[in-house]
Design a protein around this motif. Structure first.
Motif, short mmCIF file in Angstrom:
data_model
loop_
_atom_site.label_atom_id
_atom_site.label_comp_id
_atom_site.label_asym_id
_atom_site.label_seq_id
_atom_site.Cartn_x
_atom_site.Cartn_y
_atom_site.Cartn_z
N ASP A 1 6.62 -5.80 -5.58
CA ASP A 1 6.11 -4.48 -5.94
C ASP A 1 4.58 -4.43 -6.00
O ASP A 1 3.99 -4.16 -7.04
CB ASP A 1 6.68 -4.03 -7.30
N PRO A 2 3.90 -4.72 -4.88
CA PRO A 2 2.44 -4.76 -4.91
C PRO A 2 1.82 -3.40 -5.15
O PRO A 2 2.31 -2.38 -4.66
CB PRO A 2 2.08 -5.27 -3.51
N GLU A 3 0.74 -3.39 -5.93
CA GLU A 3 -0.05 -2.16 -6.06
C GLU A 3 -0.90 -1.96 -4.82
O GLU A 3 -1.15 -0.82 -4.42
CB GLU A 3 -0.92 -2.23 -7.31
N LEU A 4 -1.37 -3.05 -4.25
CA LEU A 4 -2.13 -3.00 -3.00
C LEU A 4 -1.59 -4.10 -2.09
O LEU A 4 -1.59 -5.27 -2.45
CB LEU A 4 -3.62 -3.21 -3.25
N LEU A 5 -1.11 -3.70 -0.93
CA LEU A 5 -0.55 -4.63 0.05
C LEU A 5 -1.60 -4.91 1.11
O LEU A 5 -2.09 -4.00 1.78
CB LEU A 5 0.70 -4.02 0.68
N LEU A 6 -1.96 -6.20 1.26
CA LEU A 6 -2.94 -6.63 2.25
C LEU A 6 -2.19 -7.25 3.42
O LEU A 6 -1.54 -8.29 3.27
CB LEU A 6 -3.89 -7.66 1.65
N LEU A 7 -2.26 -6.62 4.58
CA LEU A 7 -1.55 -7.10 5.76
C LEU A 7 -2.56 -7.56 6.80
O LEU A 7 -3.35 -6.75 7.31
CB LEU A 7 -0.67 -5.98 6.36
N ASP A 8 -2.53 -8.85 7.13
CA ASP A 8 -3.46 -9.41 8.10
C ASP A 8 -2.74 -9.62 9.43
O ASP A 8 -2.00 -10.59 9.61
CB ASP A 8 -4.03 -10.73 7.57
N GLU A 9 -2.93 -8.68 10.34
CA GLU A 9 -2.32 -8.71 11.67
C GLU A 9 -0.81 -8.96 11.61
O GLU A 9 -0.31 -9.95 12.15
CB GLU A 9 -3.00 -9.75 12.55
N GLU B 1 -2.75 -9.53 -10.60
CA GLU B 1 -3.33 -8.21 -10.81
C GLU B 1 -2.66 -7.13 -9.97
O GLU B 1 -2.92 -5.94 -10.16
CB GLU B 1 -4.83 -8.23 -10.50
N GLY B 2 -1.84 -7.53 -9.00
CA GLY B 2 -1.11 -6.55 -8.21
C GLY B 2 -1.44 -6.52 -6.73
O GLY B 2 -0.97 -5.64 -6.01
N LEU B 3 -2.26 -7.46 -6.25
CA LEU B 3 -2.56 -7.56 -4.82
C LEU B 3 -1.66 -8.61 -4.20
O LEU B 3 -1.56 -9.73 -4.70
CB LEU B 3 -4.02 -7.94 -4.57
N ARG B 4 -1.00 -8.27 -3.11
CA ARG B 4 -0.17 -9.23 -2.38
C ARG B 4 -0.59 -9.19 -0.91
O ARG B 4 -1.05 -8.17 -0.42
CB ARG B 4 1.31 -8.89 -2.47
N ARG B 5 -0.36 -10.29 -0.20
CA ARG B 5 -0.85 -10.35 1.17
C ARG B 5 0.10 -11.07 2.11
O ARG B 5 0.99 -11.81 1.69
CB ARG B 5 -2.20 -11.05 1.21
N ARG C 1 -9.24 6.04 -7.06
CA ARG C 1 -9.80 4.92 -6.32
C ARG C 1 -9.24 3.63 -6.89
O ARG C 1 -9.52 3.27 -8.03
CB ARG C 1 -11.32 4.96 -6.39
N ILE C 2 -8.46 2.91 -6.09
CA ILE C 2 -7.79 1.70 -6.57
C ILE C 2 -8.62 0.45 -6.30
O ILE C 2 -8.62 -0.50 -7.09
CB ILE C 2 -6.38 1.60 -5.95
N LEU C 3 -9.36 0.44 -5.20
CA LEU C 3 -10.17 -0.72 -4.81
C LEU C 3 -11.55 -0.24 -4.39
O LEU C 3 -11.69 0.69 -3.60
CB LEU C 3 -9.52 -1.47 -3.65
N GLN D 1 6.43 6.45 1.13
CA GLN D 1 6.84 6.09 -0.24
C GLN D 1 5.66 5.93 -1.18
O GLN D 1 5.83 5.65 -2.36
CB GLN D 1 7.66 4.80 -0.19
N GLY D 2 4.43 6.08 -0.65
CA GLY D 2 3.25 6.01 -1.50
C GLY D 2 2.64 4.63 -1.64
O GLY D 2 1.77 4.42 -2.49
N GLN D 3 3.07 3.67 -0.79
CA GLN D 3 2.52 2.32 -0.87
C GLN D 3 1.07 2.30 -0.39
O GLN D 3 0.76 2.78 0.70
CB GLN D 3 3.35 1.36 -0.01
N THR D 4 0.18 1.73 -1.18
CA THR D 4 -1.22 1.57 -0.78
C THR D 4 -1.34 0.32 0.07
O THR D 4 -0.88 -0.76 -0.32
CB THR D 4 -2.13 1.44 -2.02
N ILE D 5 -1.97 0.45 1.25
CA ILE D 5 -2.03 -0.65 2.21
C ILE D 5 -3.44 -0.79 2.76
O ILE D 5 -4.08 0.21 3.13
CB ILE D 5 -1.05 -0.43 3.38
N LEU D 6 -3.91 -2.02 2.83
CA LEU D 6 -5.13 -2.35 3.58
C LEU D 6 -4.68 -3.24 4.73
O LEU D 6 -4.16 -4.34 4.52
CB LEU D 6 -6.15 -3.06 2.70
#
Length: 298
Positions: free
Chosen positions: A192-200, A79-83, A3-5, A223-228
């Protein structure tokens, strides 16, 4: 799965309006999780809270066990979150390549060795002086870091092929709307985000452009990228998501796999109100309603 988030009781008020009302959900490492919901349901506000654009009025945002609620946007990026943003944001006077390079600022080590000191009064000037001296003198570590930055930028430009590579030296303001959105995604990925936040990410794109982004998201997933992902286009959501979170009125009203969500009466009611008919027919109506939506109250 790791569980990452983990988000619990997340709340944000604007006056009397609870834009996000004690929302709770989680994202596991390697998952693609989408947030959908009618306009004004709190999707973009949730992304803004997670990324530090807004501060929550209550609740916890735990990323790899650390509570990020209330931290500034730059610290959360560190911390590794990008958006990316609902209304695309690029540096208009910078080139495409420069935009992608700028996105890697959270990874800087050799050029900003005292970065934590920047947040401390008085002492922060020592960090800025050191960085200025290093920028003038240069070190082998800096040169190595610069080569790594260039390589990461090249990798992301290649991801978008002929859409961005031939335009790498073009100022961002000269790009089409779709290519500005692609530049923004490339900029987020280059760090190299650990969690990629994509808003529309496909807002304003036509069907063919949306299909391209969908395939790129599927490649990232492989490729294993975690995405919200926050997205209105239900066909894309159903194609790329492992799980879907549905919001309405600032609250999470449903969560599950794409198949479960398509047949959830609460979801159908949230989009269309109480209507009779078969599940399949109403699910098709939901898809149409989502595809027609173009924005969300922030």
């Amino acid at each position: 799965m790791t569980r990452i988030l983990e988000v619990s009781g997340l709340t944000r008020r604007f006056g009397a309006l609870r834009a996000v009302d004690e929302s709770s959900f989680h994202v596991d490492e390697g998952e693609v999780v989408s947030i959908i919901g009618p306009n004004g349901s709190g999707k973009t506000t949730t992304i803004n809270l997670l990324s530090g654009e807004l501060k929550p009025d209550g609740g916890a945002i735990r990323f790899r066990g650390r509570d990020l609620a209330g931290l500034s946007a730059d610290r959360i990026a560190g911390e590794g979150l990008r958006r990316t943003f609902q209304n695309g944001r690029v540096f208009a006077n910078a080139t495409v390549e420069e935009n992608v390079l700028i996105g890697q600022a959270p990874l800087a080590r050799a050029t900003a060795p005292l970065k934590p000191l920047r947040r401390m009064p008085i002492i922060r000037w020592a960090a800025l002086v050191v960085e200025t001296v290093l920028a003038i003198v240069g070190t082998p570590a800096q040169r190595r870091e610069e080569r790594e930055r260039q390589q990461r930028a090249e990798t992301q430009l290649e991801r978008f092929g002929q859409r961005l590579l031939p335009r790498r030296d073009h100022p961002a303001w000269t790009l089409s709307y779709a290519n500005r959105r692609r530049t923004e995604i490339a900029r987020a990925l280059a760090s190299d985000p650990e969690l990629l936040l994509l808003d529309e990410p496909t807002a304003g794109m036509n069907t063919a452009e949306t299909q391209e982004v969908m395939h790129q998201l599927l490649d990232l997933k492989a490729q294993g990228q975690t995405i919200l992902l926050v997205e209105h286009k239900l066909d894309l959501v159903m194609s790329v998501s492992d799980r879907i979170i549905v919001m309405d009125g600032g609250q999470v009203i449903a969560e599950g796999t794409p198949v479960e969500i398509q047949n959830d009466e609460r979801v159908i009611e949230a989009y269309l109100g109480k209507r009779r008919g078969t599940i399949a027919a109403r699910t098709h109506d939901v898809a149409s309603a989502v595809l027609d939506d173009e924005g969300e109250a922030r």
